[in-house]
Each structure stands twice: as structure tokens, then as C-alpha cells.
Design an enzyme around this catalytic site. Structure first.
Site, PDB file in Angstrom:
ATOM      1  N   PHE A 161     -40.578  37.637  -7.300  1.00 58.98           N
ATOM      2  CA  PHE A 161     -41.817  37.926  -8.025  1.00 58.98           C
ATOM      3  C   PHE A 161     -41.984  36.970  -9.212  1.00 58.98           C
ATOM      4  CE2 PHE A 161     -41.087  41.772  -5.521  1.00 58.98           C
ATOM      5  CZ  PHE A 161     -42.340  41.947  -4.944  1.00 58.98           C
ATOM      6  N   SER A 162     -42.214  37.477 -10.425  1.00 54.75           N
ATOM      7  CA  SER A 162     -42.566  36.584 -11.533  1.00 54.75           C
ATOM      8  C   SER A 162     -41.409  35.770 -12.091  1.00 54.75           C
ATOM      9  CB  SER A 162     -43.228  37.375 -12.664  1.00 54.75           C
ATOM     10  OG  SER A 162     -44.574  37.645 -12.348  1.00 54.75           O
ATOM     11  N   ALA A 163     -40.198  36.006 -11.616  1.00 55.76           N
ATOM     12  CA  ALA A 163     -39.126  35.065 -11.961  1.00 55.76           C
ATOM     13  C   ALA A 163     -39.438  33.684 -11.388  1.00 55.76           C
ATOM     14  CB  ALA A 163     -37.786  35.575 -11.447  1.00 55.76           C
ATOM     15  N   LYS A 212     -42.081  32.098 -11.993  1.00 53.43           N
ATOM     16  CA  LYS A 212     -42.793  31.339 -13.019  1.00 53.43           C
ATOM     17  C   LYS A 212     -41.905  30.294 -13.678  1.00 53.43           C
ATOM     18  CE  LYS A 212     -46.382  34.717 -14.291  1.00 53.43           C
ATOM     19  NZ  LYS A 212     -46.199  35.733 -13.255  1.00 53.43           N
TER      20      LYS A 212
END
Length: 381
Positions: free
Chosen positions: A69-71, A73
Site C-alpha cells: 500500500f502506501s509504503a 510512496k
């Protein structure tokens, strides 16, 4: 409480970290999970346990990747900062200098710096797009270019859950002629043997772990009124991205969502952060010391008007005390929905990667990674 079988290795002095991992997997009913901890360029803990796919009876293995998921980014940010180092992007330049269409509807002056610090005013993509259109890239990029900011850019912080990756990914594409996933693979991942992929660069095997949605009682912890800014940002565009089994859709994993659909092993996530801070033999660190210092200094701090809580950002990286409770004050990194977390601490030489397919949401700090971090910092220096 069932005691899970933990496989892997932990160096002398780091056995308590493996013990903490065993407790975490058992207490929080993980489907499966993995933890990797580097110190000064060397892995000192590399452990895994549980099931990659409980329904199929597929156990977690050393090579099992999972959606982080947002890791994701952090990997996208590294790509952008490397282009800044090369002089191909400028932090102070307007996004529209590279992507002219972006300058419509009052966005002409938004600099790259405000995108990296979640101050661009575009957290929710308010367009009636289908999943096919979103995964196809061009339509969602055009929608962002047409959209008016949801607040005056530069005046507030508001987490951009997915638009962060689309905006930065389009800048990478217009600068390099290739997608952020391909650029990441060719310039960061492949040269260092990192197990971290965005989109179609991932090999077909091994198969990623199957995402297990959070319990119904916890769904509320990460959602909001669908019509609110938070609700539109977290589930949008067009309500397409609730945290459920849709994230196992192979089409979604093959597409590029540079904020949200990175797939990595714990070793790959920790290895990315280790490569950011630690040169290896003749291979330099991913970022120059001056770039790293700039990226991990405070650039935006205060209340987040999307998430409704305080935050502190460097250039794309989340900073302490919000990224890794219990870690050192200079730690920087990024977590992902449901529990994944990657960070580095330049003072201690730690690089940390935790991944899980069992999504959980907590109203405060995640007790899983908090326990693991405390165990790591209790290890001998």
C-alpha cells in the site's frame, strides 16, 4: 494463543526481535507476515511466519512478496529525488513546467515541493472514472490536470493517498519517457537486487500473498463519510478503492499506482531504506548525503486536514514522531494501509521493513510495529 512457527534468521543479540515477531503474529492473528532489519548495511533479522494464502493453504516463504500500500510512496519519492539530483527536476519549479496541462484551474504555480509535502490541494480526484480508466493511467492523469485544488495550495497539509503517486509518476514519465515502475526497476531495484516492484516489472513468480481485509469493526477506523474530503481521498476516485479483497485483482497489481500498489518482501522494503542511507562496496547510496539531509528535514508540519491528526513531512517521507513510534528522532519512512512499514534511522544504522497480508487498523499507534521497533532498539549497540 497459537504459537506460530517462525522461520528465518536473527543474529546474536537480535533474538528478542524474532521473539517479538512471534508474539505479534500470534496476538494479532496475522494471516502471514515478515520482518527484516538491517544494521549498517547488513541484515541482522530476516524472519517470516504464517500463511500467504490461508484459503489455499499456501504458507509464507522467504521469497513471498505482498502488497505494501502506501509504503510504495517511498520508492516513488526516491525516483523523484534522484531526478532532482540529476538536474532533470527542480523542487521549486512549477509542476506545469514539465506537464503544461496540469497548470489549468488555478494550479499553474504549484511547485514540485508542495506535491512532495502534501500541500498541493489535490488529495481527492473528483472524477467519474471507471476502474479500467484509472488503471489505464491517461484518463486519471487528465482528470487531475483539469481539477481545481480543494484548498489554496501551499496553505495547508492534507494527505494525498493516491494522487501523490499519479502526479509524481506523470512527472517521472514526462522527464524520462518511461513509467515510474520501469524507472524504479531499471535504476534502483535491478542494480541492487531489491525485491520491490510497482506494476508490470514484477516477475510472475513467486505469487504475492493474498490480501486479507480488516475485520468489519475496524473498517470504520480508516474510512469516513463518503462525501467528505477524507472519504473521497481515501476511497477514490469514484469510490473504487475500499480496503477489501479487490486489492487481489491481478489487473490492479499489474497497473501502476505509484502511491499504493507496490509489491515487496520485507527484505526488499528494508533493503530499499538501507540502500538510501548506506553505500555498499562500489555502489553508492541511492541518495547523496545533501539530498538525504534535505529530504529528511522538516518541510511541512501541523494538522492534516484530510486525516484529522497532526503530521510532519520531509520531502515525501513521513518524519518522527509519526512514522515509527519508538525509533530514533531522525528516523524517516512511510507506512502502508493495514500495517506495512518501512523506515531508516541514520543515527543507529537501522533499516526496517515489516509486511503483512492481514490488514488491521488502529485508532492510535499500530501495536505490531511498535513492539517490533522497541525490541530492535533494545538490542545491543
Amino acid at each position: 494463543m497459537t504459537v506460530p512457527v517462525v522461520r528465518g534468521d536473527a543474529d546474536a543479540g537480535f533474538g528478542r526481535v524474532a521473539d517479538a515477531f512471534r508474539r505479534v503474529v500470534a496476538a494479532h492473528r496475522e494471516g502471514g507476515a515478515a520482518l527484516c532489519l538491517y544494521r549498517h548495511g547488513r541484515p541482522v533479522v530476516d524472519v517470516w511466519a504464517g500463511d500467504a494464502d490461508p484459503q489455499a493453504g499456501r504458507p509464507w516463504a522467504r521469497e513471498t512478496p505482498t502488497l505494501v500500500f502506501s509504503a510504495t510512496k517511498a520508492a516513488t519519492v526516491v525516483c523523484v529525488l534522484r531526478l532532482v539530483e540529476e538536474g532533470r527536476l527542480d523542487l521549486g519549479a512549477p509542476v506545469a513546467a514539465y506537464w503544461p496541462e496540469f497548470g489549468a484551474a488555478g494550479k499553474a504555480a504549484i511547485p514540485l515541493h508542495w506535491v512532495l509535502t502534501h500541500q498541493a490541494g489535490l488529495p481527492a480526484v473528483d472524477a467519474a472514472l471507471s476502474l479500467e480508466q484509472v488503471l489505464g493511467w491517461e484518463d486519471v492523469i487528465a482528470a487531475i490536470a483539469r481539477q481545481r485544488p480543494q484548498w489554496t495550495p501551499g496553505t495547508a497539509i492534507g494527505y494525498h493517498p493516491r494522487s501523490f503517486g499519479w502526479i509524481l509518476g506523470e512527472l517521472v514519465r514526462r522527464t524520462t519517457g518511461t513509467t515510474v515502475g520501469r524507472y524504479l526497476h531499471d535504476t534502483v531495484v535491478a542494480p541492487r537486487g531489491l525485491e520491490f516492484w510497482i506494476g508490470g516489472t514484477r516477475p510472475a513468480e513467486p505469487e504475492p500473498a493474498s490480501v486479507i481485509p480488516p475485520p468489519p469493526a475496524e473498517q470504520v477506523a480508516d474510512t469516513a463519510d463518503p462525501g467528505s474530503l477524507a472519504g473521497r481521498a481515501l476511497s477514490g476516485p469514484n469510490g473504487l478503492f475500499a480496503y477489501d479483497r479487490r486489492w487481489n485483482n491481478p489487473d490492479l497489481l499489474r497497473a501502476e499506482l505509484p502511491s499504493s500498489n507496490g509489491v515487496a518482501t520485507a527484505r526488499g522494503l528494508a533493503g530499499l531504506y538501507d540502500a538510501i542511507v548506506t553505500p555498499s562496496g562500489t555502489t553508492p547510496a541511492l541518495l547523496r548525503p545533501d539530498t538525504l539531509a534535505a529530504a529528511t528535514g522538516t518541510h511541512a508540519e501541523g494538522p492534516d486536514i484530510v486525516l484529522g491528526r497532526p503530521t510532519r513531512f520531509g520531502l515525501g517521507f513521513l518524519l518522527q514522531p509519526y512514522v515509527a513510534p519508538g525509533a530514533g528522532p531522525r528516523a524517516f519512512g512511510h507506512g502502508g494501509a493495514g500495517g506495512s512499514l518501512g523506515f531508516a534511522d541514520p543515527e543507529t544504522g537501522f533499516a526496517f521493513g515489516y509486511v503483512t497480508n492481514r490488514m488491521r487498523f488502529f485508532t492510535g499507534d499500530d501495536p505490531r510495529t511498535t513492539e517490533l521497533i522497541h525490541a530492535a532498539y533494545a538490542a545491543p549497540a
